[in-house]
Design a protein around this motif. Structure first.
Motif, mmCIF file in Angstrom:
data_model
loop_
_atom_site.group_PDB
_atom_site.id
_atom_site.type_symbol
_atom_site.label_atom_id
_atom_site.label_comp_id
_atom_site.label_asym_id
_atom_site.label_seq_id
_atom_site.Cartn_x
_atom_site.Cartn_y
_atom_site.Cartn_z
ATOM 1 N N ALA A 31 -12.023 0.591 -2.772
ATOM 2 C CA ALA A 31 -10.613 0.799 -3.122
ATOM 3 C C ALA A 31 -10.434 1.912 -4.141
ATOM 4 O O ALA A 31 -9.403 2.594 -4.155
ATOM 5 C CB ALA A 31 -10.016 -0.502 -3.663
ATOM 6 N N ILE B 202 -1.429 -0.829 -10.009
ATOM 7 C CA ILE B 202 -2.294 -1.702 -10.806
ATOM 8 C C ILE B 202 -2.296 -1.280 -12.274
ATOM 9 O O ILE B 202 -2.575 -2.080 -13.162
ATOM 10 C CB ILE B 202 -3.724 -1.716 -10.219
ATOM 11 N N PHE C 120 -1.324 -0.284 -4.434
ATOM 12 C CA PHE C 120 -2.559 -0.373 -5.208
ATOM 13 C C PHE C 120 -2.492 0.434 -6.504
ATOM 14 O O PHE C 120 -2.946 -0.027 -7.552
ATOM 15 C CB PHE C 120 -3.739 0.094 -4.358
ATOM 16 N N ARG D 174 -1.378 1.001 5.027
ATOM 17 C CA ARG D 174 -0.955 1.922 3.971
ATOM 18 C C ARG D 174 -0.422 3.245 4.517
ATOM 19 O O ARG D 174 0.552 3.789 3.985
ATOM 20 C CB ARG D 174 -2.131 2.210 3.022
ATOM 21 N N GLN E 240 -7.933 -1.582 -0.453
ATOM 22 C CA GLN E 240 -6.814 -1.595 -1.390
ATOM 23 C C GLN E 240 -5.802 -2.667 -1.028
ATOM 24 O O GLN E 240 -5.276 -3.366 -1.901
ATOM 25 C CB GLN E 240 -6.140 -0.219 -1.413
ATOM 26 N N GLN E 241 -5.554 -2.820 0.279
ATOM 27 C CA GLN E 241 -4.582 -3.811 0.727
ATOM 28 C C GLN E 241 -5.052 -5.230 0.419
ATOM 29 O O GLN E 241 -4.249 -6.097 0.055
ATOM 30 C CB GLN E 241 -4.331 -3.662 2.230
ATOM 31 N N ILE F 80 -6.884 -6.120 -2.136
ATOM 32 C CA ILE F 80 -6.696 -6.334 -3.576
ATOM 33 C C ILE F 80 -5.222 -6.526 -3.895
ATOM 34 O O ILE F 80 -4.857 -7.376 -4.727
ATOM 35 C CB ILE F 80 -7.302 -5.157 -4.368
ATOM 36 N N VAL F 81 -4.352 -5.749 -3.236
ATOM 37 C CA VAL F 81 -2.913 -5.922 -3.438
ATOM 38 C C VAL F 81 -2.490 -7.326 -3.024
ATOM 39 O O VAL F 81 -1.668 -7.960 -3.694
ATOM 40 C CB VAL F 81 -2.124 -4.858 -2.649
#
Length: 354
Positions: free
Chosen positions: A283, A260, A257, A229, A326-327, A329-330
């Motif tokens: 996250a 969302i 992220f 990120r 976060q990555q 979840i992305v």
């Protein structure tokens, strides 16, 4: 998969048919015989890598396949083995290396025949040798090159390898390389060969003089989606200063992220079912309240309360850990989008759902 019984020829003659030699079968018939020989389970796995029209063609050939004699089948399987062996040699060390090894094992004429058959249909991509090199070693090898040369090489690399190299380039070079990949259109074979010559790497001869397409906005988006990120942010911010229109075009095609909030409630709930609660807590540590509220609204009160407690008790955590969560979840969101389970409306797009 069972072989079909022998059938009369098109003319309806009932007399004995002349036995075909290996070379009298068409390429499609040979492929059909190979698939029948290896069995239905392996054939099904092979079909996963074929286009729909190729599957239809092979299915048709299998259905109309006449009885194949054992020696014919063996000859075709041996031919397949020789072609795969030659292809492996080409991948390992190039055309000349493959020819040398094949001559030692099969003889000069057989080696030439196999190589000619492969190169007549095989499109060897530029920088084939470099694509097999470890990204860390490749980084040391190319980072002193001109940004345009680096961009050309990264455009031909697999996105996961290109992302590793891009994020480890000096900051002042990253955005320049990213911009050059995004604005790259077509590169002539002459330029590709010259770059290969300068890099002193003997690569496979290009079998086609057609211009080779690589790079473009989609290429850099795919790469940026895989870098960390902090590198992603730095590159985008630099591009916003250098080329605002290009930066906006790239951002429209990316999903980070914080995006969302663009998902509808149903999509959010699908994503939440795939996400580990501890990763979600990490996250959400550094995002604004709009993002947090979007998540909390799509959870039960009890689950939202537990998540908030997890975030409080977690205490301070490294920014790198937040970005990694976060990555993850992305990546889940992109996977769900790729499989059609959710729809992601990019900024600037009018998304129609029917």
């Amino acid at each position: 998969m069972a072989q079909t019984a022998n059938t009369p020829g098109a003319g309806g003659a009932s007399g004995p048919s002349k036995k075909k030699g290996k070379n009298e079968f068409t390429g499609r018939q040979k492929a059909a015989i190979f698939l029948v020989s290896v069995g239905s389970e392996i054939s099904a796995e092979i079909f996963k890598f074929l286009r729909e029209d190729e599957i239809e063609t092979l299915t048709f050939e299998i259905a109309r396949l006449e009885t194949v004699e054992p020696d014919q089948k063996d000859a075709i399987l041996l031919e397949f083995q020789e072609l795969m062996m030659a292809n492996q040699f080409i991948t390992t060390g190039g055309i000349d290396y493959a020819r040398e090894l094949l001559e030692k094992s099969l003889g000069s004429q057989k080696a030439i025949d196999i190589i000619n058959r492969l190169t007549s249909s095989l499109q060897v991509r530029p920088f084939d040798f470099i694509r097999r090199t470890d990204p860390a070693h490749l980084l040391n090898f190319i980072q002193q090159e001109h940004p345009q040369t680096i961009a050309l090489i990264l455009a031909y690399l697999e996105p996961n390898k290109a992302s590793i190299i891009l994020q480890n380039l000096p900051h002042e070079v990253q955005s320049d390389v990213a911009r050059r990949i995004a604005t790259m259109d077509r590169t002539s074979p002459e330029v590709l060969r010259e770059v290969e010559r300068v890099l002193e790497k003997k690569l496979s001869t290009l079998s086609s003089e057609d211009y080779t397409a690589a790079g473009g906005v989609e290429s850099i988006v795919e790469i940026l989606n895989l870098v960390d990120r902090s590198s992603e942010k730095q590159i985008i911010e630099a591009l916003e200063d250098e080329d605002p229109e290009l930066a906006e075009e790239i951002k429209k095609r990316m999903f980070v992220f914080e995006d969302i909030v663009m998902l509808d409630d149903r999509a959010i709930q699908k994503v939440m079912r795939e996400v580990d609660s501890q990763e979600l807590a990490k996250a959400l540590k550094s995002v604004d309240t709009e993002v947090q509220d979007k998540i909390f609204r799509n959870m039960s009160k009890r689950a939202a309360g537990m998540l908030k407690e997890d975030m409080e008790f977690m205490g301070p955590i490294r920014l790198k850990d937040v970005e990694e969560a976060q990555q993850k979840i992305v990546s889940i969101i992109r996977h769900l989008e790729d499989t059609g389970e959710i729809v992601v409306a990019r900024s600037g797009e009018d998304e129609m759902v029917v």
